[in-house]
Design a protein around this motif. Structure first.
Motif, PDB file in Angstrom:
ATOM      1  N   TYR A  49       0.756  -1.315   0.261  1.00 53.13           N
ATOM      2  CA  TYR A  49      -0.011  -0.112   0.074  1.00 53.13           C
ATOM      3  C   TYR A  49       0.806   1.602  -0.473  1.00 53.13           C
ATOM      4  N   THR A  50       1.214   2.090  -0.865  1.00 52.62           N
ATOM      5  CA  THR A  50       1.811   3.319  -0.717  1.00 52.62           C
ATOM      6  C   THR A  50       0.888   4.338  -1.693  1.00 52.62           C
ATOM      7  N   SER A  51       1.438   5.682  -1.320  1.00 55.40           N
ATOM      8  CA  SER A  51       1.435   6.701  -2.058  1.00 55.40           C
ATOM      9  C   SER A  51       2.322   7.428  -2.984  1.00 55.40           C
ATOM     10  N   MET A  52       3.456   6.342  -2.637  1.00 55.53           N
ATOM     11  CA  MET A  52       4.053   6.444  -4.032  1.00 55.53           C
ATOM     12  C   MET A  52       3.257   6.943  -6.188  1.00 55.53           C
ATOM     13  N   TYR A  53       4.356   8.176  -6.759  1.00 55.72           N
ATOM     14  CA  TYR A  53       3.286   8.019  -8.139  1.00 55.72           C
ATOM     15  C   TYR A  53       3.306   6.935  -8.944  1.00 55.72           C
ATOM     16  N   GLN A  54       2.305   6.642  -9.431  1.00 59.61           N
ATOM     17  CA  GLN A  54       2.591   5.589 -10.364  1.00 59.61           C
ATOM     18  C   GLN A  54       3.471   5.222 -11.103  1.00 59.61           C
ATOM     19  N   HIS A  55       3.981   6.396 -11.610  1.00 58.83           N
ATOM     20  CA  HIS A  55       5.164   6.838 -12.803  1.00 58.83           C
ATOM     21  C   HIS A  55       6.627   6.025 -12.126  1.00 58.83           C
ATOM     22  N   VAL A  56       6.765   6.608 -11.128  1.00 57.41           N
ATOM     23  CA  VAL A  56       7.395   5.739 -10.183  1.00 57.41           C
ATOM     24  C   VAL A  56       7.695   4.075  -9.763  1.00 57.41           C
ATOM     25  N   LEU A  57       6.356   3.439  -9.549  1.00 56.87           N
ATOM     26  CA  LEU A  57       6.053   2.419  -9.323  1.00 56.87           C
ATOM     27  C   LEU A  57       6.002   1.865 -10.735  1.00 56.87           C
ATOM     28  N   ASP A  58       6.321   2.771 -11.848  1.00 52.33           N
ATOM     29  CA  ASP A  58       5.984   1.899 -12.803  1.00 52.33           C
ATOM     30  C   ASP A  58       7.352   1.616 -13.558  1.00 52.33           C
ATOM     31  N   ALA A  59       8.117   2.279 -13.710  1.00 49.02           N
ATOM     32  CA  ALA A  59       9.423   2.491 -13.358  1.00 49.02           C
ATOM     33  C   ALA A  59      10.531   1.261 -12.050  1.00 49.02           C
ATOM     34  N   LEU A  60      10.057   1.402 -11.136  1.00 46.92           N
ATOM     35  CA  LEU A  60      10.958   0.279 -10.192  1.00 46.92           C
ATOM     36  C   LEU A  60      10.092  -1.226 -11.067  1.00 46.92           C
ATOM     37  N   ALA A  61       9.199  -0.968 -11.750  1.00 38.93           N
ATOM     38  CA  ALA A  61       8.966  -2.797 -11.370  1.00 38.93           C
ATOM     39  C   ALA A  61       9.678  -3.419 -12.515  1.00 38.93           C
ATOM     40  N   PRO A  62      11.062  -2.958 -13.411  1.00 39.45           N
ATOM     41  CA  PRO A  62      11.728  -3.605 -13.972  1.00 39.45           C
ATOM     42  C   PRO A  62      12.723  -4.490 -12.835  1.00 39.45           C
ATOM     43  N   LEU A  63      13.332  -3.550 -12.866  1.00 40.90           N
ATOM     44  CA  LEU A  63      14.278  -3.244 -11.030  1.00 40.90           C
ATOM     45  C   LEU A  63      13.846  -4.723  -9.790  1.00 40.90           C
ATOM     46  N   LEU A  64      12.302  -4.505  -9.800  1.00 43.20           N
ATOM     47  CA  LEU A  64      12.177  -5.589  -8.944  1.00 43.20           C
ATOM     48  C   LEU A  64      12.379  -6.548  -9.238  1.00 43.20           C
ATOM     49  N   LYS A  65      11.219  -6.525 -10.487  1.00 40.51           N
ATOM     50  CA  LYS A  65      11.249  -8.256 -11.859  1.00 40.51           C
ATOM     51  C   LYS A  65      12.507  -8.728 -11.827  1.00 40.51           C
ATOM     52  N   GLU A  66      14.006  -7.847 -11.768  1.00 39.82           N
ATOM     53  CA  GLU A  66      14.971  -8.548 -12.099  1.00 39.82           C
ATOM     54  C   GLU A  66      15.806  -8.807 -10.823  1.00 39.82           C
ATOM     55  N   LYS A  67      15.192  -8.578  -9.725  1.00 40.09           N
ATOM     56  CA  LYS A  67      15.744  -8.662  -8.519  1.00 40.09           C
ATOM     57  C   LYS A  67      15.486  -9.529  -7.633  1.00 40.09           C
ATOM     58  N   LEU A  68      13.948  -9.311  -8.028  1.00 42.12           N
ATOM     59  CA  LEU A  68      13.475 -10.829  -7.167  1.00 42.12           C
ATOM     60  C   LEU A  68      12.000 -11.002  -8.136  1.00 42.12           C
ATOM     61  N   PRO A  69      12.316 -12.282  -9.537  1.00 39.48           N
ATOM     62  CA  PRO A  69      12.158 -12.772 -10.306  1.00 39.48           C
ATOM     63  C   PRO A  69      11.022 -14.099 -10.313  1.00 39.48           C
ATOM     64  N   ASN A  70      10.711 -14.469  -8.861  1.00 44.08           N
ATOM     65  CA  ASN A  70       9.792 -14.908  -8.375  1.00 44.08           C
ATOM     66  C   ASN A  70       8.402 -14.860  -7.581  1.00 44.08           C
ATOM     67  N   VAL A  71       8.999 -13.262  -7.055  1.00 49.45           N
ATOM     68  CA  VAL A  71       7.687 -12.897  -5.984  1.00 49.45           C
ATOM     69  C   VAL A  71       7.358 -11.597  -7.607  1.00 49.45           C
ATOM     70  N   GLN A  72       5.738 -11.684  -6.781  1.00 53.31           N
ATOM     71  CA  GLN A  72       4.956 -11.437  -7.534  1.00 53.31           C
ATOM     72  C   GLN A  72       4.134 -10.324  -6.652  1.00 53.31           C
ATOM     73  N   VAL A  73       4.341  -8.848  -7.090  1.00 54.59           N
ATOM     74  CA  VAL A  73       4.180  -7.249  -6.206  1.00 54.59           C
ATOM     75  C   VAL A  73       3.383  -7.069  -6.528  1.00 54.59           C
ATOM     76  N   HIS A  74       2.085  -6.299  -5.924  1.00 52.99           N
ATOM     77  CA  HIS A  74       0.713  -5.908  -6.116  1.00 52.99           C
ATOM     78  C   HIS A  74       0.467  -4.510  -5.394  1.00 52.99           C
ATOM     79  N   TRP A  75       0.088  -3.559  -6.322  1.00 51.49           N
ATOM     80  CA  TRP A  75      -0.063  -1.902  -5.854  1.00 51.49           C
ATOM     81  C   TRP A  75      -1.004  -2.276  -5.481  1.00 51.49           C
ATOM     82  N   TYR A  76      -1.650  -1.380  -4.807  1.00 50.90           N
ATOM     83  CA  TYR A  76      -2.827  -0.467  -4.075  1.00 50.90           C
ATOM     84  C   TYR A  76      -2.524   0.444  -3.673  1.00 50.90           C
TER      85      TYR A  76
END
Length: 349
Positions: A49-76
């Motif tokens: 659950y976050t108030s970070m801007y959506q465009h920041v979350l979108d930019a973080l997505a590839p890094l999270l996929k690279e570092k945590l390939p087996n983790v599915q991250v859901h954002w509210y």
């Protein structure tokens, strides 16, 4: 690093008996059972659950996929106030879905920490965070820094030098501020102002015709349109506006900017502590911090990085800002309602 905390980092069960004596100055403590500390690669789902801007979350997505390939991250994703409301509703129902919270409401974190809602965890990367911007008992820590500054419309009128200047005769009816009753960042600013100048400052603002504009976007619009000449605004909003050609200038107030830490914390009810901790590690990593600066126009909590869009880095930011103190946190936590009421009365006259 102490011998006790080295044992703790290794996950030895015998060290857990003495966990309460470990603090961030010497180690990265955790409330998780020793068995989870040594589990394999993170996997499964994590809700944030976050108030970070959506465009920041979108930019973080590839890094999270690279570092945590087996983790599915859901954002509210929503504003801090909406995140808090959803969280309170889930807590009342006894079913908190979030594993991690990452918003810009420092007082919410302190309240939840005191209520025992958080799982103690300090990422190894948290040792770079200024001590004034984290909980030394490892219940939460800042991952990004927003900053309240002054903005001024370009023109012939000299800019205000400080927040205190806004009650001067020269700014009669020409200032816009956010509404602390509806905006979390405006409320944090109001707590600092109340601490520094007292509740009478709100009445002085009203007497000088200050306009309460709602949120940061509304303040920016009033300055850009020329309805007012100056406003109190988040640095990240001002930087983004200037980048697209907005006719505003940023003023660092002489009485100290207000840094608003965007904390991160893990709920003790998390169903996946291993993955949740790994996600926090990524947010605090140099790569994660670089995205927060580059895409979010916010300051990193890692002093190796420069500020957004050429602004000064973390060390100078802290010298240009009002200090977070235990007394100020207590004021916002225990007297927040009183501060809002004082503001409301001042502007309802």
């Amino acid at each position: 690093m102490s011998h006790l905390c080295l044992l703790l980092r290794a996950g030895l069960a015998s060290a857990l008996v003495l966990l309460a004596s470990c603090r961030i100055e010497s180690a990265a403590p955790s409330d998780a059972p020793a068995s989870t500390v040594q589990e394999g690669a993170p996997s499964g789902e994590v809700w944030v659950y976050t108030s970070m801007y959506q465009h920041v979350l979108d930019a973080l997505a590839p890094l999270l996929k690279e570092k945590l390939p087996n983790v599915q991250v859901h954002w509210y994703q929503a504003g801090s106030e909406k995140v808090a409301s959803r969280l309170e509703a889930e807590r009342a129902a006894g079913a908190v879905r979030a594993d991690v919270i990452a918003t810009s409401d420092p007082f919410l974190y302190e309240r939840l920490a005191r209520e025992g809602s958080f799982l103690r965890y300090a990422s190894p990367n948290v040792l770079r965070v200024p001590r004034a911007l984290l909980d030394l008992d490892a219940r939460y820590a800042a991952v990004r820094l927003s900053t309240m500054v002054l903005v001024h419309r370009q023109g012939d009128v000299p800019p205000p030098a400080s927040f205190a200047d806004l009650v001067g005769q020269r700014w009669l009816g020409r200032v816009a501020i956010g509404d602390p009753l509806t905006s979390g960042t405006a409320f944090t600013w109001a707590v600092f102002i109340h601490e520094k100048y007292g509740g009478a400052f709100f009445a002085q603002l009203r007497h000088k015709g200050a306009i309460v504009a709602g949120g940061n976007a509304a303040v920016l619009q009033k300055v850009e349109s020329g309805e007012v000449d100056a406003g109190v605004l988040l640095l990240e909003n001002a930087l983004a506006a200037k980048a697209r050609g907005s006719p505003i200038e940023i003023v660092w107030p002489e009485d100290g900017a207000v840094v608003i830490p965007g904390h991160v914390a893990l709920f003790h009810t998390t169903r996946n502590p291993v993955a949740a901790k790994a996600l926090v590690d990524v947010l605090l990593s140099l790569e994660g911090q670089r995205i927060i600066v580059g895409k979010g126009d916010m300051h990193a909590v890692d002093d190796r990085l420069e500020g957004p869009r050429g602004e000064d880095g973390l060390e100078l930011l802290m010298t240009r800002s009002q200090l977070w103190t235990p007394a100020l946190i207590e004021r916002g936590l225990t007297r927040g309602g009183e501060i809002k009421e004082t503001f409301s009365k001042a502007f309802s006259r």
